[in-house]
Design an enzyme around this catalytic site. Structure first.
Site, PDB file in Angstrom:
ATOM      1  N   CYS A 103       0.829  -1.205   0.000  1.00 49.70           N
ATOM      2  CA  CYS A 103       0.000   0.000   0.000  1.00 49.70           C
ATOM      3  C   CYS A 103       0.855   1.244   0.000  1.00 49.70           C
ATOM      4  O   CYS A 103       1.561   1.513   0.960  1.00 49.70           O
ATOM      5  CB  CYS A 103      -0.918   0.009   1.223  1.00 49.70           C
ATOM      6  SG  CYS A 103      -1.915   1.498   1.346  1.00 49.70           S
ATOM      7  N   GLY A 104       0.779   2.026  -1.055  1.00 47.85           N
ATOM      8  CA  GLY A 104       1.543   3.247  -1.118  1.00 47.85           C
ATOM      9  C   GLY A 104       0.948   4.370  -0.308  1.00 47.85           C
ATOM     10  O   GLY A 104       1.559   5.420  -0.164  1.00 47.85           O
TER      11      GLY A 104
END
Length: 258
Positions: A103-104
């Site tokens: 997850c950025g």
């Protein structure tokens, strides 16, 4: 850390393959949980320190007294011991992180947080294309866990001549960079100039963390995203990537001069 599995290859027949482990790691301060990250169960102390520093929850690695690592049936805990007045409570409360490895946007509570990066870097030393090429070429030789599993990322700190001096690996690319940051910054701010090389693409959260590390440049195996490049430009962080035919491509305000 990995375990073995029996696999079948159409070219090689049956053989053993290393399987990378991925476990929940709860990180907290003085007995209070802050976040749970999915991560490789290696260099967990570095991960905890690096995440606290790159997320701005702690100002300096010198402020951290100890990190207590404990194994539980559900996963690992890393409790950072620090004087309560040195924990930036606003960052703790605003960033109750949901740490998925891929997850950025971990830690971003609202869209406005994307536009609150660290301050721009002062002009740093130039990193030559030959040094970046040398670091990228030698990185696989430092990826011991990836050689077993072919499924983990690496982040490396390199001297300006391209010599790799420190590497950390993890199933998550930003976890790998946090581990690298923790390993470098646990005793304070090192004064040696250098740059970061990643085995992954260059995404915006990697730019953010490399800027926190005061890197002279961030290099990846592929080109940056538009958001990553915009952030790098705002932070005056040079970005480079491996290009075709062994070339190094620079993405920065100075790229026209490269």
């Amino acid at each position: 850390m990995s375990r073995r599995a029996n696999v079948h290859s159409s070219a090689e027949g049956a053989h053993e393959w290393g399987i990378a482990e991925e476990v929940p790691v709860e990180i907290g301060f003085n007995g209070t949980a802050w976040t749970v990250m999915m991560a490789s169960p290696t260099d967990v102390e570095d991960l905890a320190i690096g995440l606290a520093l790159t997320e701005g929850a702690v100002a300096s690695g010198r402020d951290i007294k100890t990190v207590a690592i404990r194994q539980w049936p559900e996963g690992l805990t890393a409790d950072i011991r620090i004087a309560p007045d040195l924990v930036r409570s606003d960052r703790i409360h605003r960033r109750a992180l949901d740490g998925r490895t891929g997850c950025g946007l971990c830690g971003v509570e609202q869209l406005a947080d994307l536009h609150a990066p660290p301050s721009a870097l002062p002009p740093g030393p130039r990193v030559e294309a030959a040094a970046i090429r040398a670091a990228l070429d030698s990185l696989p030789g430092h990826q011991h866990l990836n050689r077993e599993t072919r499924s983990v990322h690496a982040a490396a700190w390199c001297r300006l001549d391209g010599e790799i001096i420190l590497v950390r690996e993890d199933v998550g690319r930003h976890n790998a960079l946090d581990k690298l940051a923790g390993a470098r910054l646990r005793g304070g701010e090192p004064d040696d100039a250098g740059f970061v090389v990643m085995s992954s693409r260059c995404s915006f959260e990697l730019v953010f963390k490399a800027a926190r590390m005061r890197a002279a440049l961030l290099a990846g195996q592929s080109a940056p995203t538009g958001l990553a490049l915009n952030l790098a430009t705002r932070l005056a962080l040079r970005v480079a990537a491996a290009g075709p035919d062994g070339a190094i491509v620079f993405f920065s305000p100075e790229s026209a001069d490269e």
